[in-house]
Write a protein that holds these residues in place. Structure first.
Motif, PDB file in Angstrom:
ATOM      1  N   GLU A  33      28.778 -23.472  -0.881  1.00  0.00           N
ATOM      2  CA  GLU A  33      28.001 -22.493  -0.117  1.00  0.00           C
ATOM      3  C   GLU A  33      26.966 -23.182   0.776  1.00  0.00           C
ATOM      4  OE1 GLU A  33      25.776 -19.867  -2.542  1.00  0.00           O
ATOM      5  OE2 GLU A  33      25.182 -21.389  -3.989  1.00  0.00           O
ATOM      6  N   PRO A  34      27.087 -23.016   2.092  1.00  0.00           N
ATOM      7  CA  PRO A  34      26.237 -23.768   3.021  1.00  0.00           C
ATOM      8  C   PRO A  34      24.944 -23.056   3.423  1.00  0.00           C
ATOM      9  CG  PRO A  34      27.982 -22.686   4.237  1.00  0.00           C
ATOM     10  CD  PRO A  34      28.168 -22.287   2.795  1.00  0.00           C
ATOM     11  N   GLU A  35      24.786 -21.771   3.077  1.00  0.00           N
ATOM     12  CA  GLU A  35      23.666 -20.998   3.631  1.00  0.00           C
ATOM     13  C   GLU A  35      22.306 -21.605   3.256  1.00  0.00           C
ATOM     14  OE1 GLU A  35      27.250 -18.481   3.434  1.00  0.00           O
ATOM     15  OE2 GLU A  35      26.181 -19.703   1.961  1.00  0.00           O
ATOM     16  N   THR A  36      22.151 -22.004   2.008  1.00  0.00           N
ATOM     17  CA  THR A  36      20.875 -22.575   1.573  1.00  0.00           C
ATOM     18  C   THR A  36      20.529 -23.814   2.375  1.00  0.00           C
ATOM     19  OG1 THR A  36      21.218 -21.713  -0.659  1.00  0.00           O
ATOM     20  CG2 THR A  36      19.617 -23.507  -0.396  1.00  0.00           C
ATOM     21  N   TYR A  37      21.520 -24.654   2.592  1.00  0.00           N
ATOM     22  CA  TYR A  37      21.266 -25.929   3.271  1.00  0.00           C
ATOM     23  C   TYR A  37      21.126 -25.732   4.784  1.00  0.00           C
ATOM     24  CZ  TYR A  37      22.488 -27.558  -1.323  1.00  0.00           C
ATOM     25  OH  TYR A  37      22.489 -27.736  -2.682  1.00  0.00           O
ATOM     26  N   GLN A  38      21.747 -24.692   5.307  1.00  0.00           N
ATOM     27  CA  GLN A  38      21.536 -24.364   6.719  1.00  0.00           C
ATOM     28  C   GLN A  38      20.102 -23.888   6.941  1.00  0.00           C
ATOM     29  OE1 GLN A  38      23.797 -24.594   9.555  1.00  0.00           O
ATOM     30  NE2 GLN A  38      21.708 -24.440  10.365  1.00  0.00           N
ATOM     31  N   ALA A  39      19.588 -23.116   5.989  1.00  0.00           N
ATOM     32  CA  ALA A  39      18.196 -22.641   6.092  1.00  0.00           C
ATOM     33  C   ALA A  39      17.229 -23.807   5.970  1.00  0.00           C
ATOM     34  CB  ALA A  39      17.928 -21.597   5.003  1.00  0.00           C
ATOM     35  N   GLN A  40      17.511 -24.720   5.058  1.00  0.00           N
ATOM     36  CA  GLN A  40      16.638 -25.889   4.915  1.00  0.00           C
ATOM     37  C   GLN A  40      16.643 -26.728   6.187  1.00  0.00           C
ATOM     38  OE1 GLN A  40      17.993 -27.969   1.424  1.00  0.00           O
ATOM     39  NE2 GLN A  40      17.249 -26.396   0.001  1.00  0.00           N
ATOM     40  N   LEU A  41      17.775 -26.860   6.831  1.00  0.00           N
ATOM     41  CA  LEU A  41      17.838 -27.613   8.079  1.00  0.00           C
ATOM     42  C   LEU A  41      17.038 -26.909   9.169  1.00  0.00           C
ATOM     43  CD1 LEU A  41      18.888 -29.865   9.876  1.00  0.00           C
ATOM     44  CD2 LEU A  41      20.984 -28.524  10.234  1.00  0.00           C
TER      45      LEU A  41
END
Length: 415
Positions: free
Chosen positions: A100-108
């Protein structure tokens, strides 16, 4: 009464005459059909071929993959998708797993915003520093004001660098949510299912990727053969295994000969003092056909053949001419008196054309029986049918012609 006695006397004398005539006829018949001695059996014979041949060593070993990697989840999250079929062949860069990429997209995104804010602060500090530098020239501000804004400018620059580093880390973590193939190969079964939480506290294994083409074969060669190979390479000015001048031939269980050709690509640094052998490695092409498993699979037991040396003017005979008993290998040869002799020989390698190297016990002028062996026995006189070259097919011995004397006598008896 007298007439009867006379008739009986005439019959006896006629019978005696008939018996004497038959005996004379049989004597004359036997004298005319005296049998001749049988003709010696015919056998096919050849002289040994003479040519330069290579001697080989046969090694046993195992196949190993040239590349194997265990794919791991390097970030924490739920497994979103598996984008391959177990056992499928994949190309370098193919997408295999998605976490799941959403968390890491938000962190970026947050890290990039921090970079933008830090850059604004840096720009403001730089403008203020430039302004006080002009004022200090006019004695409008003190040097301490210059030092203060210079410190703020440097601090803002450090914050920008820190924010960029955080953004880079967030970008890397986002990339880790997509697991791709690092090289071409075949996927093993997946080890985690969709929806599983991966990367919790440690790197979790997802699957194993193996490169099968090309493939390695490892074996051990004894010290004596290694010395012979190196001597041959020096003698023939061969460049060494990095120049791929040392061919290897390989076979797996059930294959005849050595149908797979490769080359030597690695030799260990030292000889094992306990075994007197050294590890060698060959590399072989191993393409998959129509997406199916290739012929050579890691872990397989294999036989390998490597050329050791060359024999000049080696003698070769058809392999079918060789016999074997408790005394070892032997050949049947026909001497100048057309008599069969048993010749004990020392044999070498079997060549691709079906001929066998004879190391000892044979001369180039010997005539070797290679056809009609069942009719040839040591000490028996034969009629040799000579072939000029062993590369020609053996001559079939002709059938013995009927004895003309026997035909005449049988005709006479029939008549």
């Amino acid at each position: 009464m007298r007439d009867l006695k006379e008739i009986y006397s005439l019959g006896v004398r006629f019978g005696h005459a008939l018996l004497l005539g038959s005996g004379a006829f049989l004597v004359l018949g036997c004298q005319g059909s005296t049998p001749s001695s049988p003709k010696p059996p015919e056998v096919g014979v050849v002289q040994p071929d003479t040519r330069t041949v290579k001697t080989y060593a046969t090694l046993t070993g195992n196949l190993t993959a040239t590349q194997t990697v265990t794919l791991k989840a390097r970030v924490r999250g739920f497994l979103r998708s598996i984008n391959f079929t177990d056992g499928a062949f994949v190309k370098q860069g193919d997408l295999l797993f998605v976490i799941e990429p959403e968390t890491y997209q938000a962190q970026l995104s947050a890290a990039e915003a921090e970079v933008a804010g830090a850059q604004v602060t840096l720009a403001h500090a730089q403008r203020e520093l430039d302004r006080v530098l002009e004022l200090v020239k006019k004695k409008a501000v003190s040097q301490s004001d210059v030092d203060e804004w210079q410190a703020q400018r440097d601090s803002a620059a450090a914050l920008v660098a820190k924010a960029k580093a955080s953004a880079d880390m967030a970008r890397i973590n986002l990339e880790y949510t997509q697991v791709t193939a690092p090289f071409d190969g075949r996927m093993d079964k997946h080890l985690q299912d969709v929806g599983a939480l991966v990367g919790e506290g440690q790197a979790i294994d997802l699957a194993v990727l193996t490169r099968l083409d090309p493939i390695w074969a490892h074996a051990n060669i004894n010290e004596k053969d290694l010395i012979k190979i190196k001597a041959r390479m020096r003698r023939n000015h061969e460049s060494g295994y990095h120049g791929k001048t040392v061919p290897l031939f390989l076979a797996i269980e059930g294959e005849e000969g050595f149908p797979h050709e490769g080359s030597l690509d690695f030799v260990a640094t030292a000889v094992n003092a306990n075994t007197g052998t050294i590890l060698v490695r060959g590399i072989f092409d191993n393409p998959a056909v129509e997406g199916r498993m290739p012929m050579l699979v890691p872990g397989m037991y294999v036989r390998m053949r490597v050329a050791i040396d060359e024999i000049q003017d080696a003698l070769l005979v058809p392999d079918e001419a060789l016999g074997m008993d408790q005394g070892g290998s032997f050949l049947l040869v026909v001497n100048e008196e057309d008599t069969v002799q048993r010749r004990t020989v020392t044999i070498g390698d079997l060549q691709d054309d079906g001929s066998r190297v004879v190391l000892k016990g044979l001369t180039p002028n010997d005539w070797v029986v290679n056809q009609g062996l069942q009719r040839a026995r040591p000490g028996l006189r034969v009629t040799p049918i000579k072939n000029t070259t062993s590369s020609q097919p053996p001559v079939q011995p002709a059938q013995s012609a009927p004895d003309p004397v026997k035909e005449d006598s049988s005709s006479s008896n029939a008549s």
